[in-house]
Design a protein around this motif. Structure first.
Motif, mmCIF file in Angstrom:
data_model
loop_
_atom_site.group_PDB
_atom_site.id
_atom_site.type_symbol
_atom_site.label_atom_id
_atom_site.label_comp_id
_atom_site.label_asym_id
_atom_site.label_seq_id
_atom_site.Cartn_x
_atom_site.Cartn_y
_atom_site.Cartn_z
ATOM 1 N N ASP A 77 0.895 -1.151 0.000
ATOM 2 C CA ASP A 77 0.000 0.000 0.000
ATOM 3 C C ASP A 77 0.937 1.205 0.000
ATOM 4 O O ASP A 77 1.554 1.515 1.018
ATOM 5 N N LYS A 89 -7.960 -6.993 -0.813
ATOM 6 C CA LYS A 89 -9.418 -6.809 -0.883
ATOM 7 C C LYS A 89 -9.920 -6.122 0.388
ATOM 8 O O LYS A 89 -10.713 -5.171 0.327
ATOM 9 N N ALA A 90 -9.444 -6.558 1.546
ATOM 10 C CA ALA A 90 -9.856 -5.960 2.828
ATOM 11 C C ALA A 90 -9.408 -4.499 2.905
ATOM 12 O O ALA A 90 -10.166 -3.636 3.371
ATOM 13 N N ALA A 91 -8.203 -4.220 2.439
ATOM 14 C CA ALA A 91 -7.699 -2.840 2.468
ATOM 15 C C ALA A 91 -8.538 -1.939 1.572
ATOM 16 O O ALA A 91 -8.860 -0.804 1.935
ATOM 17 N N GLU A 141 -11.673 -2.416 0.797
ATOM 18 C CA GLU A 141 -12.973 -2.260 1.449
ATOM 19 C C GLU A 141 -12.909 -1.298 2.637
ATOM 20 O O GLU A 141 -13.909 -0.681 2.980
ATOM 21 N N ARG A 142 -11.725 -1.161 3.241
ATOM 22 C CA ARG A 142 -11.540 -0.193 4.335
ATOM 23 C C ARG A 142 -11.259 1.212 3.804
ATOM 24 O O ARG A 142 -11.152 2.158 4.582
ATOM 25 N N GLY A 143 -11.097 1.342 2.493
ATOM 26 C CA GLY A 143 -10.883 2.653 1.897
ATOM 27 C C GLY A 143 -9.426 3.061 1.759
ATOM 28 O O GLY A 143 -9.120 4.256 1.765
ATOM 29 N N ALA A 144 -8.521 2.099 1.605
ATOM 30 C CA ALA A 144 -7.097 2.417 1.446
ATOM 31 C C ALA A 144 -6.896 3.355 0.261
ATOM 32 O O ALA A 144 -7.549 3.216 -0.775
ATOM 33 N N ASP A 145 -5.996 4.313 0.440
ATOM 34 C CA ASP A 145 -5.710 5.280 -0.618
ATOM 35 C C ASP A 145 -4.938 4.665 -1.772
ATOM 36 O O ASP A 145 -5.137 5.032 -2.921
ATOM 37 N N GLN A 200 -16.165 -12.905 -0.631
ATOM 38 C CA GLN A 200 -14.882 -13.592 -0.461
ATOM 39 C C GLN A 200 -14.884 -14.919 -1.208
ATOM 40 O O GLN A 200 -13.904 -15.269 -1.867
#
Length: 92
Positions: free
Chosen positions: A17, A35-37, A39-43, A65
């Protein structure tokens, strides 16, 4: 992944990231972390690299999933992804 036939194993990869290492291990585990990142809104940018070739690995993170893992397995020539990903993915 003891007891898993070689044709059922995902290749080793590392995801970043931006400059931060997000995950390393079998592609299914790494891709689930990406995928989780997302969904958490990672830039981002979020990039997955093959540990074997160094090339970027493209994954489609849409869907549940289960759908995601099935699509990932098909795209890498595996019969089916283990339910919920590899053993390592289940432990996270």
């Amino acid at each position: 992944m003891a007891g898993v036939p070689p044709q059922q194993m995902f290749p080793p990869c590392t995801a970043f990231d931006r400059k931060r290492c997000l995950a390393a291990g079998p592609l299914d585990v790494v891709a689930l972390a990406v995928k989780a990142a997302i969904e958490r809104g990672a830039d981002g940018p979020l990039l997955i690299f093959s540990d074997i070739s160094g090339r970027v690995v493209d994954v489609d993170t849409r869907g549940s999933q289960k759908q995601f893992l099935a699509r990932l397995a098909r795209s890498h020539g595996l019969a089916a992804a283990p339910e919920g990903g590899s053993e390592a993915a289940q432990q996270e």
